[in-house]
Design an enzyme around this catalytic site. Structure first.
Site, mmCIF file in Angstrom:
data_model
loop_
_atom_site.group_PDB
_atom_site.id
_atom_site.type_symbol
_atom_site.label_atom_id
_atom_site.label_comp_id
_atom_site.label_asym_id
_atom_site.label_seq_id
_atom_site.Cartn_x
_atom_site.Cartn_y
_atom_site.Cartn_z
ATOM 1 N N ASP A 143 3.017 6.941 -3.736
ATOM 2 C CA ASP A 143 2.389 5.805 -3.595
ATOM 3 C C ASP A 143 0.737 5.954 -3.220
ATOM 4 O O ASP A 143 0.576 6.571 -2.448
ATOM 5 C CB ASP A 143 2.930 4.637 -2.797
ATOM 6 C CG ASP A 143 2.372 3.426 -3.055
ATOM 7 O OD1 ASP A 143 3.254 2.504 -3.442
ATOM 8 O OD2 ASP A 143 1.283 3.034 -2.569
ATOM 9 N N GLU A 166 1.295 1.319 -8.775
ATOM 10 C CA GLU A 166 0.597 2.542 -8.570
ATOM 11 C C GLU A 166 1.642 3.535 -7.809
ATOM 12 O O GLU A 166 1.283 4.253 -6.953
ATOM 13 C CB GLU A 166 -0.555 2.322 -7.705
ATOM 14 C CG GLU A 166 -0.554 0.833 -6.906
ATOM 15 C CD GLU A 166 0.299 1.350 -5.650
ATOM 16 O OE1 GLU A 166 1.431 1.009 -5.668
ATOM 17 O OE2 GLU A 166 -0.120 1.565 -4.273
HETATM 18 P P1 GH3 Z 1 -0.591 0.838 0.429
HETATM 19 O O1 GH3 Z 1 -1.486 1.963 0.863
HETATM 20 O O2 GH3 Z 1 0.275 0.118 1.381
HETATM 21 O O3 GH3 Z 1 0.074 1.333 -0.820
HETATM 22 O O4 GH3 Z 1 -1.554 -0.260 -0.146
HETATM 23 P P2 GH3 Z 1 -2.057 -0.626 -1.578
HETATM 24 O O5 GH3 Z 1 -3.237 -1.482 -1.596
HETATM 25 O O6 GH3 Z 1 -1.911 0.421 -2.544
HETATM 26 O O7 GH3 Z 1 -0.629 -1.523 -1.938
HETATM 27 P P3 GH3 Z 1 -0.190 -2.573 -2.769
HETATM 28 O O8 GH3 Z 1 1.281 -2.341 -3.153
HETATM 29 O O9 GH3 Z 1 -0.602 -3.924 -1.949
HETATM 30 O O10 GH3 Z 1 -1.047 -2.806 -4.107
HETATM 31 C C1 GH3 Z 1 -0.902 -2.116 -5.210
HETATM 32 C C2 GH3 Z 1 -1.675 -2.637 -6.120
HETATM 33 O O11 GH3 Z 1 -1.752 -2.099 -7.363
HETATM 34 C C3 GH3 Z 1 -1.753 -3.955 -6.543
HETATM 35 C C4 GH3 Z 1 -2.142 -4.309 -7.904
HETATM 36 O O12 GH3 Z 1 -3.232 -5.035 -8.073
HETATM 37 C C5 GH3 Z 1 -2.444 -2.824 -8.378
HETATM 38 N N1 GH3 Z 1 -2.007 -2.362 -9.527
HETATM 39 C C6 GH3 Z 1 -0.572 -2.516 -10.056
HETATM 40 N N2 GH3 Z 1 -0.391 -1.996 -11.423
HETATM 41 C C7 GH3 Z 1 -1.761 -1.928 -11.956
HETATM 42 C C8 GH3 Z 1 -2.331 -1.305 -13.155
HETATM 43 O O13 GH3 Z 1 -1.579 -1.008 -13.911
HETATM 44 N N3 GH3 Z 1 -3.538 -1.334 -13.197
HETATM 45 C C9 GH3 Z 1 -4.594 -1.397 -12.152
HETATM 46 N N4 GH3 Z 1 -5.526 -1.312 -12.053
HETATM 47 N N5 GH3 Z 1 -3.832 -1.901 -10.892
HETATM 48 C C10 GH3 Z 1 -2.807 -1.998 -10.836
HETATM 49 MG MG MG Z 2 -0.023 1.800 -2.640
HETATM 50 MG MG MG Z 3 2.795 0.105 -4.101
#
Ligand code: GH3
Ligand code: MG
Ligand code: MG
Length: 372
Positions: free
Chosen positions: A241, A284
């Site tokens: 992650d 992600e």
């Molecule tokens: P942590 O270190 O705890 O993992 O923090 P984080 O910010 O990575 O965790 P969180 O799961 O809160 O955030 C994941 C983010 O990934 C949220 C969303 O905006 C972003 N995301 C999810 N799918 C995609 C995608 O396909 N493209 C982009 N650009 N962002 C995405």
């Molecule tokens: Mg994350």
């Molecule tokens: Mg995540």
């Protein structure tokens, strides 16, 4: 009396001449029939090919024999290299087909579209320089060639290139019905297997990063656990992650976030073996299945992945660069789970890697935690 004898002899001679002519016609008909049967068998064989690899392999294996040719190559119009990419990712060994030629545009096949009409086959003497696009490595001393357009709905999808050492084999005055028939069947078969493979690929992969999707990984996990049990080797799983990824989106925009996701996927992949499987599980998060790897070796690979993300900044298309890290949880399938149903074991393996990932996050991120 004398005259009658002469006319009888004439009749006998005429009769013999007719007989010879008839025999030669019968021979020719039998020969044509045999050729037709061989080509029908060829048609059936290629229509039955269900994959790209099988179709291409069958064409190159059978066509030189069936049509008595000294060279056969196949040109494919592949704008943007989509076909090449998908076939490579599906595991087709393109190096095994040196006579399969990819062209970035239809123009480089050299067919004549004058008057807006679809091009016709070109039968002519061999010319190494002018026909380099069709015969890059002729090898044999070709004397005449047929360059046959492969058309689907008036669109040029490629070219079938036939070469012979016989200068009289392909000349401009010969009829082209036969090669056109062959090309139309090959074109239909090609279009069919290519679209099937594309659909297969789309169903298995994640559109953003090109790595496998979750559906594929779930299925692969079951297969690999089954095989690992039968063949007694270890399977390990990594849950990856990206750290603070939300901030990347918030600071640089969603588009930059997408670029970073692609780059992270590429860096993970660069550390894996061909037999390992990498999938995006959504957002992600990535999951890696490592074949024949125990917890220690899987942890080593995880450390390499962690370092390859953290040690080099990510450069965005506009030139900005940003530092990034990932957290990774690692778990290994245990021997004593042999008696349990595979589905449950698979779920448990991923869940253990996910729990290890949670610990890596708790422990401060940019780290690997292995669960034993
Ligand atoms: P942590 O270190 O705890 O993992 O923090 P984080 O910010 O990575 O965790 P969180 O799961 O809160 O955030 C994941 C983010 O990934 C949220 C969303 O905006 C972003 N995301 C999810 N799918 C995609 C995608 O396909 N493209 C982009 N650009 N962002 C995405
Ligand atoms: Mg994350
Ligand atoms: Mg995540």
């Amino acid at each position: 009396m004398h005259e009658r004898g002469a006319s009888v002899r004439e009749l006998i001679a005429e009769n013999e001449a007719l007989r010879r002519q008839l025999n030669s016609l019968i021979d020719q008909a039998e020969n044509n029939h045999a050729i037709m049967m061989r080509h029908q068998a060829f048609d059936l064989e290629i229509v039955g090919a269900s994959t790209f690899q099988e179709l291409i392999g069958t064409i190159f294996r059978l066509l030189p024999v069936v049509s008595d040719l000294d060279a056969v190559t196949l040109s494919l119009v592949d704008t943007g290299a989509d076909i090449h990419t998908v076939m490579t990712n599906l595991g087709v060994d393109l190096a095994a087909f040196p006579n399969l030629l990819f062209h970035d545009d239809a123009e480089s096949l050299g067919f004549d579209w004058s008057g807006g009409r679809p091009p016709r086959p070109r039968l002519m003497p061999f010319d190494a320089a002018a026909q380099r696009h069709a015969f890059p490595q002729p090898g044999t001393d070709l004397a005449s060639v047929a360059l046959v357009p492969l058309l689907r709905n008036k669109r040029l999808i490629g070219g079938l290139n036939l070469g012979s050492r016989d200068p009289a084999r392909f000349t401009p005055l010969l009829g082209t019905d036969f090669v056109e028939h062959m090309a139309s069947i090959i074109a239909i078969c090609l279009e069919n297997v290519i679209s099937n493979e594309m659909l297969k690929y789309i169903g298995l992969t994640d559109a953003l990063t090109g790595v496998y999707n979750r559906r594929y990984m779930d299925r692969r996990l079951l297969e690999e656990i089954g095989r690992a049990r039968r063949q007694a080797y270890r399977v390990s799983c990594m849950y990856i992650d990206i750290d603070w990824f939300k901030q990347v989106n918030d600071t640089y925009g969603h588009q930059a976030g997408d670029d970073v996701l692609r780059e992270v996927a590429a860096r993970i992949k660069a550390e894996l073996r061909m037999s390992d499987a990498l999938g995006r599980f959504g957002g992600e998060e990535f999951v890696v299945l490592l074949i024949d790897a125990d917890l220690d070796s899987a942890s080593m690979v995880a450390q390499r992945i962690r370092a390859s993300v953290a040690d080099r900044p990510f450069v965005l298309p506009d030139g900005q660069s940003l530092a990034l890290s990932v957290s990774i949880g690692v778990a290994t399938l245990d021997d004593f789970e042999r008696d349990h149903a595979i589905e449950g074991v698979a779920q448990q393996l991923v869940a253990q890697a996910d729990q290890a990932l949670y610990q890596a996050k708790e422990g401060g991120r940019n780290r690997v935690v292995a669960r034993s």
